[in-house]
Design an enzyme around this catalytic site. Structure first.
Site, PDB file in Angstrom:
ATOM      1  N   ASN A   1      73.453  11.321 108.087  1.00  0.00           N
ATOM      2  CA  ASN A   1      73.782  12.534 107.328  1.00  0.00           C
ATOM      3  C   ASN A   1      74.608  12.186 106.093  1.00  0.00           C
ATOM      4  OD1 ASN A   1      74.131  15.554 107.037  1.00  0.00           O
ATOM      5  ND2 ASN A   1      76.266  14.942 107.300  1.00  0.00           N
TER       6      ASN A   1
ATOM      7  N   SER B   1      99.101   5.126 105.230  1.00  0.00           N
ATOM      8  CA  SER B   1     100.073   6.199 105.031  1.00  0.00           C
ATOM      9  C   SER B   1     101.016   5.892 103.878  1.00  0.00           C
ATOM     10  CB  SER B   1     100.894   6.409 106.309  1.00  0.00           C
ATOM     11  OG  SER B   1     101.955   7.311 106.065  1.00  0.00           O
TER      12      SER B   1
ATOM     13  N   ARG C   1      75.275  11.415 100.224  1.00  0.00           N
ATOM     14  CA  ARG C   1      76.038  10.581  99.283  1.00  0.00           C
ATOM     15  C   ARG C   1      75.213   9.476  98.624  1.00  0.00           C
ATOM     16  NH1 ARG C   1      80.134  14.064  98.299  1.00  0.00           N
ATOM     17  NH2 ARG C   1      81.067  14.756 100.261  1.00  0.00           N
TER      18      ARG C   1
ATOM     19  N   ARG D   1      85.221  14.751 104.097  1.00  0.00           N
ATOM     20  CA  ARG D   1      84.539  16.020 104.358  1.00  0.00           C
ATOM     21  C   ARG D   1      83.446  15.856 105.419  1.00  0.00           C
ATOM     22  NH1 ARG D   1      85.458  20.066 100.652  1.00  0.00           N
ATOM     23  NH2 ARG D   1      83.394  20.983 100.996  1.00  0.00           N
TER      24      ARG D   1
ATOM     25  N   ARG E   1     105.619   9.526  96.150  1.00  0.00           N
ATOM     26  CA  ARG E   1     104.177   9.306  95.954  1.00  0.00           C
ATOM     27  C   ARG E   1     103.480  10.437  95.204  1.00  0.00           C
ATOM     28  NH1 ARG E   1     101.644  10.519 102.001  1.00  0.00           N
ATOM     29  NH2 ARG E   1     102.792  12.458 102.347  1.00  0.00           N
TER      30      ARG E   1
END
Length: 216
Positions: free
Chosen positions: A167, A88, A172, A78, A145
């Protein structure tokens, strides 16, 4: 530099471009000036941070290799002013590596924490067994998956400038964030402090809004 996080995760510094003086040079070019003595350069870093002049810190860039549970990675992504590349599940068979929370994460549950862990482990085992059975049956990896839970570990590269990194730490490295991502933020902060001590010190003194890094 590699720091273990959670039960199987880590944060590893892969590359860094620049340091405290990169921000100083970027700031002084506005006045057609070069570096001065160390004390004046350090005071300039403090001045920039104290007055919210943050663009010079964008000239310090870090690349990290991170291993984290998927639910942590989705919160991490985010933070958009950065570049990401992730493992992947379409092109790779996913490894049996799942995050199991420590006992203290379960708080005042109506069942004992050991039973909670037992239930989580059971679901993890069942889901991964199903995943492997689907692969063996010829189901494409990108479809197989979907049965895997969010506590599966993933890996990604994160390239971020120091302004955006700060930031991230404000949001966090704070008790309002989920505990798991707090642990990663603290690890990032330790690397940031080592590579950019002036910037880190000024950040904590003038710009940090969280509550976890005062003692780090």
């Amino acid at each position: 530099m590699k720091i273990p996080v959670l039960d199987k995760g880590f944060v590893e510094l892969v590359d860094v471009m620049g340091n405290d003086l990169s921000a100083v040079r970027a700031a002084r070019v506005s006045f057609n000036m070069e570096l001065k003595d160390e004390e004046k350069d350090r005071r300039l870093v403090e001045y920039l941070m104290r007055h919210g002049h943050e663009s010079p810190f964008e000239h310090i860039v870090f690349t990290f290799h991170v291993k984290a549970p998927i639910f942590v990675a989705r919160q991490w992504f985010r933070h958009r002013i950065a570049s990401y590349n992730e493992l992947s599940g379409r092109y790779s068979k996913l490894t049996y590596e799942f995050y199991i929370p420590p006992l203290q994460r379960f708080g005042q549950t109506r069942i004992v924490p050991e039973k909670v862990i037992e239930k989580i482990s059971h679901v993890v085992n069942e889901s991964y067994q199903t995943y492997m059975e689907l692969l063996e049956a010829g189901v494409p990896r990108e479809v197989a998956r979907i049965v895997l839970p969010l506590n599966l570990y993933t890996r990604f590269y994160w390239t971020v400038n120091a302004r955006s990194l700060m930031n991230f730490l404000n949001l966090r490295a704070d008790s309002h964030a989920q505990w798991e991502i707090q642990q990663y933020a603290v690890a990032i902060a330790k690397i940031f402090r080592e590579k950019c001590p002036w910037t880190y010190e000024a950040f904590i003194k003038y710009a940090y809004k969280g509550d976890l890094l005062r003692e780090v």
